[in-house]
Design an enzyme around this catalytic site. Sequence first.
Site, mmCIF file in Angstrom:
data_model
loop_
_atom_site.group_PDB
_atom_site.id
_atom_site.type_symbol
_atom_site.label_atom_id
_atom_site.label_comp_id
_atom_site.label_asym_id
_atom_site.label_seq_id
_atom_site.Cartn_x
_atom_site.Cartn_y
_atom_site.Cartn_z
ATOM 1 C CE LYS A 56 -3.917 -2.518 1.945
ATOM 2 N NZ LYS A 56 -4.422 -2.891 3.204
ATOM 3 C CD GLN A 65 -3.670 -5.035 6.509
ATOM 4 O OE1 GLN A 65 -3.262 -3.807 5.715
ATOM 5 N NE2 GLN A 65 -4.088 -5.864 6.119
ATOM 6 C CG ASP A 73 -10.061 -0.115 5.131
ATOM 7 O OD1 ASP A 73 -9.800 -0.453 3.555
ATOM 8 O OD2 ASP A 73 -9.487 -0.808 5.754
#
Length: 286
Positions: free
Chosen positions: A55, A99, A122
Amino acid sequence: MAEAGRILDGKAVAARVRDEVAAEVGALRARGIVPGLATVLVGDDPASAVYVRNKGITCEKVGMASFSFTLPADTGQERLAALIDELNARPDVHGILVQLPLPRHLDANHIIARIAPEKDVDGLHPVSQGLLLAGRPGLRPCTPLGVMRLLDETGRDLTGLRAVVVGRSLLVGKPVGLLLLERNATVTWCHSRTRDLGGEVGRADVVIAAIGKARAIPGAWIKPGAVVIDVGINRTDCGLVGDVEFDVARERAAWITPVPGGVGPMTIAMLLANTAAAAARMRGES
Ligand code: NDP
């Protein structure tokens, strides 16, 4: 014999999305805004470390700033929450990604809810989910956005089409169904208690498989001419496979995503798009 379905090439589409984001980032930078993504990893799970590193690398490739935070596996809830608060306050951070999964002693729901909704790239914060449900602008989850972008590649108008989503997770199934509804598809959600899954899938013009079970959807179920998007990623002795029996399904579908190389590459691309959008929105430019 009917022609085999066309492949929806996620790698190629993701590359196009990255080019579009790079252009957007260039325009923002010209106005003094450098979109920045902060990634937070707790613990030393090797797969998660690879995801987070990728990422960061992809962010830098499109001209964004990337800030990576790795905390020890025994980090407490308060310490992690304090880092989120710091990132919420930083003007150079426009997107925050924690994460998942977090180590079991941490409460992921609580941590996600701590992220400022405008930095929730997200799309998993309850506010983002509520905005999606209400059909109001907000940050949408990345994998569902990737699915919609792949559907756009077919050039089909989804209005009035029957869409069947197999899976109802908060991460994939539910938001994909809501995004399809927003585009005026007639949506049916299926799950492990659905009575006649074959019958439901067989009526669908668009099938989204998000189950997590190798080849759980036999190709023979697919209605001829349907579009099939396979979100599943399953490790088997034959390598990575999706939730759909690809070879048979391809003979019936008009369009189909492969696994790997379908939805997978889209997720990071849409994360970048969300971060650029968050940066623009924070400056009131979207
Ligand atoms: P979850 O395990 O959270 O959800 C799976 C869903 O599938 C549940 O709603 C479950 O139903 C349903 N289900 C399970 N078995 C069956 C069955 N036999 N028939 C019908 N429905 C069934 O998974 P996720 O949504 O998080 O992920 C789904 C898949 O997508 C996984 O393979 C995952 O690895 C992959 N994935 C891929 C991503 C990408 O970037 N390509 C990103 C995220 C996920 P019930 O609710 O009744 O239990």
